[in-house]
Design a protein around this motif. Structure first.
Motif, PDB file in Angstrom:
ATOM      1  N   GLN A 172       0.831  -1.192   0.000  1.00 36.72           N
ATOM      2  CA  GLN A 172       0.000   0.000   0.000  1.00 36.72           C
ATOM      3  C   GLN A 172       0.875   1.255   0.000  1.00 36.72           C
ATOM      4  OE1 GLN A 172      -1.928  -2.159   3.486  1.00 36.72           O
ATOM      5  NE2 GLN A 172      -3.512  -0.664   2.967  1.00 36.72           N
ATOM      6  N   SER A 173       0.400   2.279  -0.672  1.00 38.90           N
ATOM      7  CA  SER A 173       1.135   3.535  -0.771  1.00 38.90           C
ATOM      8  C   SER A 173       0.596   4.521   0.256  1.00 38.90           C
ATOM      9  CB  SER A 173       0.996   4.110  -2.180  1.00 38.90           C
ATOM     10  OG  SER A 173       1.751   5.290  -2.321  1.00 38.90           O
ATOM     11  N   MET A 174       1.420   4.841   1.258  1.00 40.56           N
ATOM     12  CA  MET A 174       1.021   5.740   2.334  1.00 40.56           C
ATOM     13  C   MET A 174       1.891   6.996   2.335  1.00 40.56           C
ATOM     14  SD  MET A 174      -1.464   4.156   3.895  1.00 40.56           S
ATOM     15  CE  MET A 174      -2.107   2.575   4.465  1.00 40.56           C
ATOM     16  N   SER A 175       1.250   8.141   2.480  1.00 41.21           N
ATOM     17  CA  SER A 175       1.985   9.395   2.552  1.00 41.21           C
ATOM     18  C   SER A 175       2.806   9.447   3.837  1.00 41.21           C
ATOM     19  CB  SER A 175       1.024  10.581   2.513  1.00 41.21           C
ATOM     20  OG  SER A 175       1.705  11.793   2.775  1.00 41.21           O
ATOM     21  N   VAL A 176       4.059   9.862   3.728  1.00 43.97           N
ATOM     22  CA  VAL A 176       4.914   9.987   4.909  1.00 43.97           C
ATOM     23  C   VAL A 176       4.463  11.154   5.778  1.00 43.97           C
ATOM     24  CG1 VAL A 176       6.891   8.944   3.752  1.00 43.97           C
ATOM     25  CG2 VAL A 176       6.586  11.428   3.664  1.00 43.97           C
ATOM     26  N   LEU A 177       3.603  12.006   5.230  1.00 43.02           N
ATOM     27  CA  LEU A 177       3.132  13.172   5.965  1.00 43.02           C
ATOM     28  C   LEU A 177       1.809  12.918   6.695  1.00 43.02           C
ATOM     29  CD1 LEU A 177       3.876  15.930   3.289  1.00 43.02           C
ATOM     30  CD2 LEU A 177       5.315  15.177   5.193  1.00 43.02           C
ATOM     31  N   LEU A 178       1.307  11.684   6.601  1.00 37.60           N
ATOM     32  CA  LEU A 178       0.035  11.347   7.222  1.00 37.60           C
ATOM     33  C   LEU A 178       0.212  10.054   8.020  1.00 37.60           C
ATOM     34  CD1 LEU A 178      -2.990  12.205   7.343  1.00 37.60           C
ATOM     35  CD2 LEU A 178      -3.383  10.620   5.453  1.00 37.60           C
ATOM     36  N   SER A 179       0.341  10.191   9.331  1.00 36.43           N
ATOM     37  CA  SER A 179       0.621   9.032  10.172  1.00 36.43           C
ATOM     38  C   SER A 179      -0.644   8.282  10.560  1.00 36.43           C
ATOM     39  CB  SER A 179       1.349   9.471  11.449  1.00 36.43           C
ATOM     40  OG  SER A 179       0.468  10.179  12.311  1.00 36.43           O
ATOM     41  N   GLU A 180      -0.468   7.045  10.987  1.00 39.14           N
ATOM     42  CA  GLU A 180      -1.582   6.245  11.490  1.00 39.14           C
ATOM     43  C   GLU A 180      -2.237   6.934  12.687  1.00 39.14           C
ATOM     44  OE1 GLU A 180      -2.364   1.890  13.616  1.00 39.14           O
ATOM     45  OE2 GLU A 180      -0.397   2.370  12.788  1.00 39.14           O
ATOM     46  N   GLN A 181      -1.427   7.517  13.567  1.00 42.30           N
ATOM     47  CA  GLN A 181      -1.960   8.189  14.746  1.00 42.30           C
ATOM     48  C   GLN A 181      -2.813   9.388  14.378  1.00 42.30           C
ATOM     49  OE1 GLN A 181      -1.591   7.068  17.991  1.00 42.30           O
ATOM     50  NE2 GLN A 181      -3.206   8.573  18.308  1.00 42.30           N
ATOM     51  N   GLN A 182      -2.400  10.133  13.361  1.00 48.56           N
ATOM     52  CA  GLN A 182      -3.192  11.284  12.919  1.00 48.56           C
ATOM     53  C   GLN A 182      -4.571  10.847  12.435  1.00 48.56           C
ATOM     54  OE1 GLN A 182      -0.042  12.724  10.186  1.00 48.56           O
ATOM     55  NE2 GLN A 182      -0.408  14.759  11.049  1.00 48.56           N
ATOM     56  N   VAL A 183      -4.611   9.789  11.643  1.00 48.62           N
ATOM     57  CA  VAL A 183      -5.884   9.295  11.124  1.00 48.62           C
ATOM     58  C   VAL A 183      -6.743   8.749  12.261  1.00 48.62           C
ATOM     59  CG1 VAL A 183      -6.977   7.630   9.566  1.00 48.62           C
ATOM     60  CG2 VAL A 183      -4.889   8.814   8.864  1.00 48.62           C
TER      61      VAL A 183
END
Length: 278
Positions: free
Chosen positions: A34-45
């Protein structure tokens, strides 16, 4: 020109992302990177989901429609209590999530599980479709799988990078092709984002089937569930332009995957000999 714009925009999606696999593959072998933005963390979501979920609970509570049917709420939570422990097969860290399970009295045919394990069922989907426990378990497994796979974070990452790509193209060309931005956006939507969302749905169907089987819920209920959904739907958009697979595609795919999880169900069913058949 269309091919050039599409190639430039799509190639711009790669910077700022990392390729990860959020879950173990299980017997159904879900192992897509999966392609995940390095600027959007799991904790933020998770934090965004927690805030949104709480607002939903508060609103439903103020209307007197939150867990107003005690019997239905207990039924849904009982099913959840059997499925949630199975999530460790795909994600050991899920056992530490702050799981919540609630039911809102609403005619909507819907249910969801937000990031971090925030589950909501609408009474309409249970009542209107006359769902059995096994069918409720299939829906719950599906929705939980979206959270385990962090599909919301993946979609947010895609949307974020899409905007960066379009802005970057405008800067690189000095605005020369700004007139084509609408076309490029449409190409991205149909050629990348919609198929990606269909892939999310298929993954959730497959993982949900396994989660429910491991909890002792009949795999065949996935087929009867979507047969009921197909009967209740008033028509669907063409699969090519939809974020969801067609009902018939779902039924065929699930039927093909049942043999892979049947032994899991057979083993788990022995743990629940007193489970009411439905």
């Amino acid at each position: 020109m269309k091919k050039l714009i599409s190639a430039v925009v799509l190639s711009a999606l790669l910077p700022g992302c990392q390729q990860v696999n959020t879950t173990e593959s299980g017997v159904t072998q879900i192992n897509r990177k999966q392609s995940m933005s390095v600027l959007l963390s799991e904790q933020q979501v998770d934090n965004m989901a927690r805030q949104s979920y709480q607002e939903t609970l508060n609103k439903a509570q103020s209307k007197g429609v939150l867990n107003s049917d005690k019997q239905m709420t207990a039924r849904v939570r009982t099913i959840a209590n059997r499925i949630i422990p199975q999530t460790s097969v795909f994600r050991p860290d899920a056992s530490k999530w702050q799981w919540e399970v609630n039911v809102e009295s609403s005619p909507e045919l819907n249910a969801y599980c937000m990031a971090g394990g925030k589950i909501m069922f609408y009474s309409g989907i249970i009542e209107k479709l006359k769902l059995t426990d096994d069918e409720i378990a299939q829906i719950m497994g599906h929705e939980i799988s979206h959270a385990l796979r962090e599909h919301s974070r993946e979609r947010m990452s895609s949307a974020y990078n899409k905007q960066l790509a379009i802005q970057g193209l405008s800067l690189l060309t000095g605005g020369k092709y700004d007139g084509y931005m609408g076309m490029a956006d449409e190409l991205m939507q149909v050629g990348y984002f919609l198929p990606n969302s269909r892939e999310h749905e298929s993954e959730a169907d497959t993982m949900g089937l396994e989660l429910a089987a491991r909890a002792g819920y009949k795999p065949q209920a996935a087929v009867s569930l979507w047969q009921k959904m197909a009967a209740a739907s008033k028509g669907q958009p063409a699969e090519f332009l939809s974020t969801h697979p067609s009902n018939q595609t779902r039924i065929q795919d699930l039927q093909a995957k049942i043999p892979a999880v049947q032994s899991l169900y057979d083993a788990a069913a022995r743990k629940y000999p007193n489970k009411k058949e439905n």
